[in-house]
Write an enzyme that holds these catalytic residues in place. Structure first.
Site, PDB file in Angstrom:
ATOM      1  N   THR A 594      11.457   3.369  -3.368  1.00 27.59           N
ATOM      2  CA  THR A 594      11.594   4.779  -3.005  1.00 27.59           C
ATOM      3  C   THR A 594      10.366   5.207  -2.209  1.00 27.59           C
ATOM      4  O   THR A 594       9.446   4.417  -1.984  1.00 27.59           O
ATOM      5  CB  THR A 594      11.671   5.668  -4.260  1.00 27.59           C
ATOM      6  OG1 THR A 594      10.390   5.646  -4.907  1.00 27.59           O
ATOM      7  CG2 THR A 594      12.725   5.164  -5.237  1.00 27.59           C
ATOM      8  N   LEU A 651       3.727  -9.202   6.235  1.00 28.17           N
ATOM      9  CA  LEU A 651       2.508  -9.936   6.583  1.00 28.17           C
ATOM     10  C   LEU A 651       1.584 -10.053   5.361  1.00 28.17           C
ATOM     11  O   LEU A 651       1.472  -9.120   4.580  1.00 28.17           O
ATOM     12  CB  LEU A 651       1.742  -9.215   7.697  1.00 28.17           C
ATOM     13  CG  LEU A 651       2.453  -9.063   9.038  1.00 28.17           C
ATOM     14  CD1 LEU A 651       1.569  -8.268  10.006  1.00 28.17           C
ATOM     15  CD2 LEU A 651       2.780 -10.425   9.630  1.00 28.17           C
ATOM     16  N   ASP A 716       1.484   8.066   7.108  1.00 27.39           N
ATOM     17  CA  ASP A 716       1.884   6.733   6.657  1.00 27.39           C
ATOM     18  C   ASP A 716       0.757   5.722   6.918  1.00 27.39           C
ATOM     19  O   ASP A 716       0.427   4.900   6.060  1.00 27.39           O
ATOM     20  CB  ASP A 716       3.176   6.324   7.377  1.00 27.39           C
ATOM     21  CG  ASP A 716       3.663   4.981   6.891  1.00 27.39           C
ATOM     22  OD1 ASP A 716       3.961   4.868   5.688  1.00 27.39           O
ATOM     23  OD2 ASP A 716       3.701   4.031   7.707  1.00 27.39           O
ATOM     24  N   LYS A 720      -1.590   3.597   4.208  1.00 21.14           N
ATOM     25  CA  LYS A 720      -1.859   2.149   4.292  1.00 21.14           C
ATOM     26  C   LYS A 720      -3.370   1.914   4.340  1.00 21.14           C
ATOM     27  O   LYS A 720      -3.891   0.993   3.689  1.00 21.14           O
ATOM     28  CB  LYS A 720      -1.196   1.550   5.532  1.00 21.14           C
ATOM     29  CG  LYS A 720       0.320   1.492   5.391  1.00 21.14           C
ATOM     30  CD  LYS A 720       0.970   1.093   6.695  1.00 21.14           C
ATOM     31  CE  LYS A 720       2.484   1.019   6.534  1.00 21.14           C
ATOM     32  NZ  LYS A 720       3.177   1.059   7.816  1.00 21.14           N
TER      33      LYS A 720
END
Ligand code: ADP
Ligand code: ASP
Ligand code: MG
Length: 858
Positions: A594, A651, A716, A720
């Site tokens: 989610t 990755l 976003d 990260k």
């Protein structure tokens, strides 16, 4: 009148298809969760056929009751009281966990209290009398099965099933020999049919306590330890069942006792005679007489793994398979003694053997191995060690004249022995089996004291010193390569049950990938999928076909709670996880797909023993306090918490960091373009595409977050970067990161729909920015720079010659500057967005955890 009677008869003699008998062994019934799991197994068996359930006492209860009986008769009041109290608590707690508060629970608790009160009273009486009869022992012990069968009935009823508790004394008729009652097949057939057939015809599931039967006077007697297996086959015979499932704590009938031979394997199928031989000669997995009622019947008996209901375990039937294995399994009977009668006067004298066994039989001692040398110079046979002295005495009396005349030298007893039993139908037609057994034992330096081969050549029995028994089994197991039977399927293949929290694009890409994992040592299944509406759960695993259908329905807008095909229920994510956690799953892994704040749900999943794999960045970018709590929960419960797919999709970024650290390197900086969506966008813009067209293209390919403004805003990328930052020791929060947003001014406030409808109005501004960068000889990239101290995220124009400028499509790039890679940094480049690569990254994490244990973890 006669018409009425006929109608009446029709009602009372209903017919229904032959039932499937399910027996749950005590070893599997440890607590409420396992009771519930057993109920799920029953409920999930497709009907028809109708079902009959046989239940053993809960784990350890029979032993405790036997112990209580013994201690009571010795007057050990204290121990008896505390054991009774423990039994009361065990059963009451189970009842409370299984049944909702209310009159049903009250009645159940009342019944437990009555049974334990009565036990205490009986024990008091025994303490006074100091006498314990087999009849009393049976009466005491019977409550183990009676209580667990009542509890199980309640659990099944609670799940919405129509159930009837049927006491064993109503259906199983015996000869009344307390402690080891032998069933009366004819009478049992009749009473079982009379009582159970009408229930089955109504669609009711009868639940019968195992191990018990009625004496001819109607009292309760036990069938001998492990007797529930026998109850199941007796009922199978009476009701003409074609299938019996004996649910046990092993994956099936194994080539040897797994506690002794670690590389024991599941035998996919054995002949009834082989199984009967094994059971009779010591394999503890089946009651010795369990197969007698069905030896001539066409019924498949399966020993099935309680922990893996989808597996069929071992089939015991009349088929002959695995013919390349003349030997299929071994067992050993410990605690044996060997009696030898020897003497020259025995030669040619008729009747010595007959008198020998008559003498032993008189004492009620069972003989398991007999050999007579062809010279007739001696007779050897084995008996249980505890009966050896009695057997010897009886023999000395029988042969008193021969002993006096010295025709028989002596009756000798050798104790401390074990009988190794090698079983296989194919032994009869295969020469040299015995030779192979002997050479294996000789090589292992084990001395064989006596040998016997039954006339059926179905078994070869050898007596060895008890201390050599385990080694002997391992040597023979290896000599016949039994670890390769049935394709060598490992006995305990690692198994993992996966639950998908979120069933959007990534979930739908991941599901078929999980189904395709083919490894001999690992079974991976998806048992549950959860979305905002509810969940679909099936402890046996959802088939790839079912998952595909659910996926197709989802993409057409049908929520899971409304899905067809069963197993659907409405629930919040937290409720769904809680519901699933109540089932006995194997090494469960919850995958969070989610984009919600799921910290609380994940914490409870970890506490319930689930591993967690995240594609969701929120829980690991939440406030440090929550992030720490999540990691602490994982550590406290020894579970893994992996989130490789949150950065760079498939990755190996977090993995690389971990490996660098483990090998003693220090990471000073990670710099990169961690957004596949923005990478794609700027690539398209660089090629002259309009912003609106480029963004719509990205959405169509499934690259952005559900709301593409999460990507455009840089949030976003910031998340990260925070995930990487926290690996490097960055102590701040998301708010502490300087983020340059690319969301056009004013567009933050639009609804998602309105925003997507108005993309064209931003095209011009973007075209200008791209042109400006080009004039300066560069291209636009959205970059993150992460150090332990500081994180910066924003738009930069990089020179056309830099590695970042060369990025293509959704490629991500991560540049590690470390102590070792200082002048020449370590660069990882590759596709960093899209359901397939993200699912691939998640699958890697899942496989790490499924491989057993906590496997890494952050
Ligand atoms: P139940 O729970 O049905 O009473 P049991 O405890 O009687 O089950 O039987 C299962 C146990 O039998 C296993 O835990 C295993 O240790 C033991 N066992 C001994 N020999 C074998 C064998 N050849 N195959 C499987 N299990 C065996
Ligand atoms: N409860 C009994 C025993 O422990 C019977 C059984 O489990 O089959 O022997
Ligand atoms: Mg048993």
């Amino acid at each position: 009148m006669s018409l009425d009677r006929r109608v009446g008869m029709r009602r009372t003699r209903p017919s229904s298809p032959p039932p499937h008998i399910h027996k749950f062994g005590g070893a599997s019934l440890a607590d409420a969760a396992s009771m519930r799991h057993a109920a799920t197994i029953v409920l999930q068996q497709p009907a028809p056929p109708p079902k009959v359930v046989v239940i053993s006492a809960m784990a350890g209860v029979t032993d405790v009751l036997l112990d209580v009986a013994g201690r009571a008769a010795r007057g050990d009041v204290e121990q008896v009281r505390s054991a009774a109290q423990a039994l009361r608590t065990k059963h009451t707690e189970t009842a409370r966990a299984l049944v909702r508060r209310g009159p049903v629970l009250d009645a159940l608790v009342q019944m437990i209290d009555t049974a334990i009160d009565e036990l205490e009273q009986l024990a008091g009486g025994l303490g006074v009398l100091r006498e314990l009869t087999p009849r009393t022992v049976d009466y005491i012990v019977a409550r183990g099965e009676r209580l667990s069968a009542q509890l199980f009935s309640a659990a099944l009823r609670e799940a919405g099933c129509q159930v009837a508790y049927v006491d064993a004394t109503e259906v199983i008729q015996t000869d009344g020999m307390f402690g080891r009652a032998a069933p009366d097949l004819g009478r049992t057939d009749r009473s079982a049919r009379r009582v159970l057939a009408p229930l089955l015809a109504q669609g009711t599931v009868p639940v019968v306590p195992g191990f018990l039967g009625a004496t001819p006077e109607g009292q309760v007697a036990t069938l001998g330890r492990g007797g529930s297996d026998l109850t199941a086959t007796l009922l199978a015979r009476a009701l003409g069942a074609q299938e019996v499932s004996l649910w046990k704590d092993v994956p099936g009938l194994l080539t040897a006792d797994p506690r002794i031979v670690p590389d024991a394997r599941v035998v996919p199928q054995v002949h009834v005679r082989e199984a009967a031989e094994l059971a009779y000669y010591g394999a503890k997995v089946l009651h010795p007489r369990a197969l007698i009622p069905v030896i001539k019947r066409k019924v498949a008996i399966r020993i099935r793994p309680f922990a893996d209901p989808a597996s069929l375990g071992t089939e015991i039937s009349r088929r002959r398979t695995l013919e390349q294995y003349p030997v299929k399994a071994l067992s050993a009977i410990p605690g044996q003694a060997l009696l030898t009668i020897a003497g020259n006067g025995m030669l040619g004298v008729p009747g010595i053997a007959a008198r020998t066994f008559e003498a032993v039989h008189r004492e009620g001692i069972s003989v398991s191995l007999i050999t007579q040398a062809s010279s007739e110079h001696s007779i050897c046979f084995s008996v249980p060690a505890e009966s050896a002295a009695r057997a010897r005495k009886s023999l000395e009396e029988t042969f008193r004249p021969e002993l006096a005349r010295q025709e028989i030298d002596s009756v000798e007893v050798q104790t401390g022995l074990a009988t190794l039993v090698v079983v296989g139908l194919g032994m009869a037609g295969t020469p040299g089996i015995a030779a192979r057994v002997f050479s294996a034992l000789a090589e292992a330096g084990i001395n064989v004291i006596a040998i016997a081969q039954g006339s059926s050549e179905l078994n070869l029995s050898l007596m060895v010193d008890a201390k050599d028994a385990a080694r002997a089994q391992r040597a023979v197991h290896a000599a016949f390569q039994l670890s390769k039977i049935g394709g060598g399927a490992v006995m305990h293949p690692e198994r993992s049950d996966v639950v998908l929290l979120g069933f959007g694009q990534i979930g739908r890409a991941l599901a078929p990938m999980i189904a395709k994992v083919k490894r001999d040592d690992l079974t991976l299944r998806i048992v549950g999928v959860i979305d905002r509406s509810g969940l679909i759960f099936d402890a046996r695993g959802l088939s790839p076909r079912r998952l595909a259908a659910l996926g197709a329905a989802k993409s057409k807008g049908t929520p899971l709670a409304k899905a067809v095909g069963g197993g659907a229920r409405r629930a919040s994510a937290a409720e769904a996880v809680e519901f699933i956690a109540r089932h006995a799953l194997a090494n469960p892994i919850l995958v969070d797909l989610t984009a919600d704040d799921t910290t609380a749900t994940l914490t409870s999943a970890l506490s319930a023993g689930m591993h967690v794999v995240l594609a969701n960045k929120r829980p690991v970018t939440a406030h440090q306090r929550h992030y720490d709590a999540l990691r602490t929960a994982a550590q406290a419960h020894g579970r893994g918490l992996l989130f490789e797919a949150t950065v760079g999709a498939g990755l190996p970024i977090i993995d690389t960091h971990q490996k660098l650290i483990e090998s003693g390197d220090r990471v000073a900086k990670i710099e990169g373009c961690p957004s596949g969506t923005l990478g794609y966008l700027f690539g398209e813009l660089g090629r002259g595409a309009a912003f609106s067209a480029a963004l719509r293209g990205a959405i169509a390919k499934g690259y952005p977050e559900p709301d593409p403004r999460d990507d455009l805003s840089g949030m976003d990328v910031a998340r990260k970067a925070l995930i990487l930052g926290r690996l490097l020791g960055f102590a701040g929060e998301l708010e502490d990161i300087a983020v340059e947003s690319l969301v056009p001014a004013g567009a933050e406030r639009l609804s998602l729909e309105d925003f997507l409808a108005s993309l064209e109005q931003f095209d011009d501004a973007w075209a200008k920015r791209v042109a400006a960068a080009r004039v300066r000889g560069g291209v636009l990239r959205y970059r993150a720079i992460v150090t332990p101290r500081r994180i910066r995220v924003g738009l930069v124009a990089v020179p056309a010659s830099s590695p970042m400028a060369a990025l293509n499509g959704t490629d991500n790039q991560f540049i590690f500057t470390t102590q070792r890679y200082r002048n020449n940094p370590l660069v990882i480049t590759g596709p960093g967005a899209g359901p397939a690569v993200t699912a691939g990254g998640i699958l890697n994490d899942v496989l790490k955890l499924a491989g057993g244990g906590a496997g890494g973890g952050a």
